[in-house]
Design a protein around this motif. Structure first.
Motif, PDB file in Angstrom:
ATOM      1  N   ARG A 198      16.907  48.966  37.810  1.00  0.00           N
ATOM      2  CA  ARG A 198      17.503  48.638  38.755  1.00  0.00           C
ATOM      3  C   ARG A 198      18.113  47.438  38.943  1.00  0.00           C
ATOM      4  N   PHE A 199      19.343  47.470  39.235  1.00  0.00           N
ATOM      5  CA  PHE A 199      20.027  45.845  39.452  1.00  0.00           C
ATOM      6  C   PHE A 199      19.843  45.542  40.634  1.00  0.00           C
ATOM      7  N   VAL A 200      19.505  44.332  40.608  1.00  0.00           N
ATOM      8  CA  VAL A 200      18.958  43.483  41.938  1.00  0.00           C
ATOM      9  C   VAL A 200      20.089  42.288  42.109  1.00  0.00           C
ATOM     10  N   ALA A 201      20.699  42.406  43.263  1.00  0.00           N
ATOM     11  CA  ALA A 201      21.831  41.402  43.768  1.00  0.00           C
ATOM     12  C   ALA A 201      21.138  40.167  43.910  1.00  0.00           C
ATOM     13  N   ILE A 202      21.573  39.112  43.546  1.00  0.00           N
ATOM     14  CA  ILE A 202      21.017  37.729  43.888  1.00  0.00           C
ATOM     15  C   ILE A 202      22.310  36.767  43.909  1.00  0.00           C
ATOM     16  N   GLY A 203      21.904  35.740  44.667  1.00  0.00           N
ATOM     17  CA  GLY A 203      23.050  34.744  44.849  1.00  0.00           C
ATOM     18  C   GLY A 203      23.332  33.742  43.853  1.00  0.00           C
ATOM     19  N   ARG A 204      24.291  32.989  43.854  1.00  0.00           N
ATOM     20  CA  ARG A 204      24.447  32.039  42.772  1.00  0.00           C
ATOM     21  C   ARG A 204      23.539  30.889  42.490  1.00  0.00           C
ATOM     22  N   GLU A 205      22.893  30.466  43.655  1.00  0.00           N
ATOM     23  CA  GLU A 205      21.757  29.410  43.613  1.00  0.00           C
ATOM     24  C   GLU A 205      20.516  30.057  42.610  1.00  0.00           C
ATOM     25  N   GLU A 206      20.218  31.339  43.123  1.00  0.00           N
ATOM     26  CA  GLU A 206      19.157  31.940  42.355  1.00  0.00           C
ATOM     27  C   GLU A 206      19.668  32.153  40.856  1.00  0.00           C
ATOM     28  N   PHE A 207      20.858  32.697  40.396  1.00  0.00           N
ATOM     29  CA  PHE A 207      21.097  32.843  39.409  1.00  0.00           C
ATOM     30  C   PHE A 207      21.068  31.647  38.360  1.00  0.00           C
ATOM     31  N   GLU A 208      21.396  30.517  38.944  1.00  0.00           N
ATOM     32  CA  GLU A 208      21.501  29.234  38.182  1.00  0.00           C
ATOM     33  C   GLU A 208      20.014  28.858  38.171  1.00  0.00           C
ATOM     34  N   ARG A 209      19.125  28.756  38.859  1.00  0.00           N
ATOM     35  CA  ARG A 209      17.893  28.734  38.968  1.00  0.00           C
ATOM     36  C   ARG A 209      17.231  29.513  37.677  1.00  0.00           C
ATOM     37  N   LEU A 210      17.716  30.772  37.562  1.00  0.00           N
ATOM     38  CA  LEU A 210      17.206  31.715  36.541  1.00  0.00           C
ATOM     39  C   LEU A 210      17.740  31.218  35.162  1.00  0.00           C
ATOM     40  N   GLY A 211      18.716  30.184  34.995  1.00  0.00           N
ATOM     41  CA  GLY A 211      19.283  29.960  33.854  1.00  0.00           C
ATOM     42  C   GLY A 211      20.496  30.492  33.445  1.00  0.00           C
ATOM     43  N   GLY A 212      21.285  31.223  34.604  1.00  0.00           N
ATOM     44  CA  GLY A 212      22.429  31.730  34.354  1.00  0.00           C
ATOM     45  C   GLY A 212      23.643  30.904  34.030  1.00  0.00           C
ATOM     46  N   ASP A 213      24.574  31.410  33.172  1.00  0.00           N
ATOM     47  CA  ASP A 213      25.798  30.768  32.891  1.00  0.00           C
ATOM     48  C   ASP A 213      26.780  31.235  33.831  1.00  0.00           C
ATOM     49  N   THR A 214      27.581  30.083  34.530  1.00  0.00           N
ATOM     50  CA  THR A 214      28.304  30.428  35.542  1.00  0.00           C
ATOM     51  C   THR A 214      29.928  30.322  35.191  1.00  0.00           C
ATOM     52  N   THR A 215      30.002  30.296  33.781  1.00  0.00           N
ATOM     53  CA  THR A 215      31.520  29.919  33.164  1.00  0.00           C
ATOM     54  C   THR A 215      32.230  31.245  33.788  1.00  0.00           C
ATOM     55  N   PRO A 216      33.401  31.086  34.363  1.00  0.00           N
ATOM     56  CA  PRO A 216      34.173  32.176  34.847  1.00  0.00           C
ATOM     57  C   PRO A 216      35.055  33.277  33.891  1.00  0.00           C
ATOM     58  N   VAL A 217      35.224  34.132  33.996  1.00  0.00           N
ATOM     59  CA  VAL A 217      36.069  35.244  33.252  1.00  0.00           C
ATOM     60  C   VAL A 217      37.092  35.514  33.785  1.00  0.00           C
ATOM     61  N   ALA A 218      38.509  35.284  33.165  1.00  0.00           N
ATOM     62  CA  ALA A 218      39.631  35.881  33.771  1.00  0.00           C
ATOM     63  C   ALA A 218      39.787  37.241  33.767  1.00  0.00           C
ATOM     64  N   PRO A 219      40.482  37.823  34.904  1.00  0.00           N
ATOM     65  CA  PRO A 219      40.911  39.128  34.828  1.00  0.00           C
ATOM     66  C   PRO A 219      41.724  39.549  33.618  1.00  0.00           C
ATOM     67  N   VAL A 220      41.857  40.773  33.207  1.00  0.00           N
ATOM     68  CA  VAL A 220      42.452  41.331  32.186  1.00  0.00           C
ATOM     69  C   VAL A 220      43.865  41.408  32.780  1.00  0.00           C
ATOM     70  N   GLN A 221      45.032  41.561  32.233  1.00  0.00           N
ATOM     71  CA  GLN A 221      46.233  41.583  32.797  1.00  0.00           C
ATOM     72  C   GLN A 221      46.683  43.093  32.029  1.00  0.00           C
ATOM     73  N   GLU A 222      46.386  44.115  32.751  1.00  0.00           N
ATOM     74  CA  GLU A 222      46.757  45.373  32.064  1.00  0.00           C
ATOM     75  C   GLU A 222      48.214  45.797  31.958  1.00  0.00           C
ATOM     76  N   GLU A 223      48.696  46.336  30.670  1.00  0.00           N
ATOM     77  CA  GLU A 223      50.053  46.758  30.897  1.00  0.00           C
ATOM     78  C   GLU A 223      50.372  47.759  31.574  1.00  0.00           C
ATOM     79  N   ARG A 224      51.593  47.739  32.394  1.00  0.00           N
ATOM     80  CA  ARG A 224      52.062  48.914  33.249  1.00  0.00           C
ATOM     81  C   ARG A 224      53.139  49.796  32.635  1.00  0.00           C
ATOM     82  N   SER A 225      52.997  50.847  32.916  1.00  0.00           N
ATOM     83  CA  SER A 225      53.911  52.045  32.266  1.00  0.00           C
ATOM     84  C   SER A 225      55.243  52.054  33.097  1.00  0.00           C
TER      85      SER A 225
END
Length: 240
Positions: free
Chosen positions: A213-240
């Motif tokens: 089960r995936f359990v939703a948590i907030g940013r504060e809890e994520f950081e407390r548990l040692g999570g990395d908050t480095t963002p990821v850029a969206p992929v620009q998909e090619e349009r046909s």
């Protein structure tokens, strides 16, 4: 179950094909087959690699010939029955920070499904998944089945670098990337859980047969548990 088929997979392995399509109901049969193989092959068994529909059985050719190994499998399959209690595997919880900064495809799922972001998160985190197979990368668990309302194809242009812990889905499968790697699945968020650690007795946090089960948590809890908050850029998909 269909009529099982045995396919030669080299000088030291047989592939047992139990099913032709992916279904959660396959799991008890595959787990029963694993248990029976461990008993029947004993010390001659090298490894068992289950997937959604098959089981690869690798044995020691110094102890068993190919025909002997096949005969063992035929005997097992003759009276194979699933464990009706379906008690295989453990129940695991994976905390997830669902956020556009680390889950840039949340917007893609909104557009594809017509659901709101909160609904996407609620549906993904509100279901219990089974680990059908481990592969692609050490500790990468293929889990299913995702609610059909969230079914979304892989990205047309895969990322060259997906951060470790990224929680994602593709089609009706979901998973979490155990380490930095390329990948084309839709990123929904990130977990602080270490999914693969070669220094642990059980290197992979997930095992085939586990319920997750995936359990939703907030940013504060994520950081407390040692999570990395480095963002990821969206992929620009090619349009046909």
């Amino acid at each position: 179950m269909n009529s099982p088929r045995l396919e030669n997979a080299g000088v030291d392995a047989w592939l047992v094909r139990l099913f032709d399509s992916i279904d959660e109901a396959n799991m008890p049969w595959l787990m029963a087959l694993c248990d029976r193989c461990e008993q029947a092959f004993g010390g001659a068994l090298v490894d068992l690699v289950p997937s959604y529909t098959t089981l690869l059985v690798q044995y020691r050719p110094q102890q068993l010939t190919a025909s002997q190994a096949r005969a063992l499998l035929e005997d097992i399959l003759a009276d194979l029955a699933p464990d009706e209690t379906d008690s295989a595997g453990e129940t695991k919880e994976i905390p997830v920070w669902y956020d556009a900064s680390v889950g840039p495809e949340l917007a893609r799922l909104e557009a594809a499904t017509g659901l709101t972001r909160d609904e996407v998160i609620e549906i993904h985190s509100g279901h219990e998944y089974r680990v059908f197979a481990l592969g692609f990368a050490p500790g990468f668990g293929f889990m299913g089945s995702v609610d059909p309302r969230l079914e979304t194809p892989r990205l047309a242009t895969p990322r060259k670098r997906v951060p470790a812990g990224s929680v994602a889905l593709a089609g009706r499968q979901t998973s979490a990337y155990p380490r930095v790697s390329p990948g084309g699945w839709n990123l929904l968020g990130r977990t602080p859980v270490t999914l693969f650690d070669p220094s642990r007795e059980r290197m992979s946090f997930l095992q085939v047969g586990d319920r997750v089960r995936f359990v939703a948590i907030g940013r504060e809890e994520f950081e407390r548990l040692g999570g990395d908050t480095t963002p990821v850029a969206p992929v620009q998909e090619e349009r046909s």
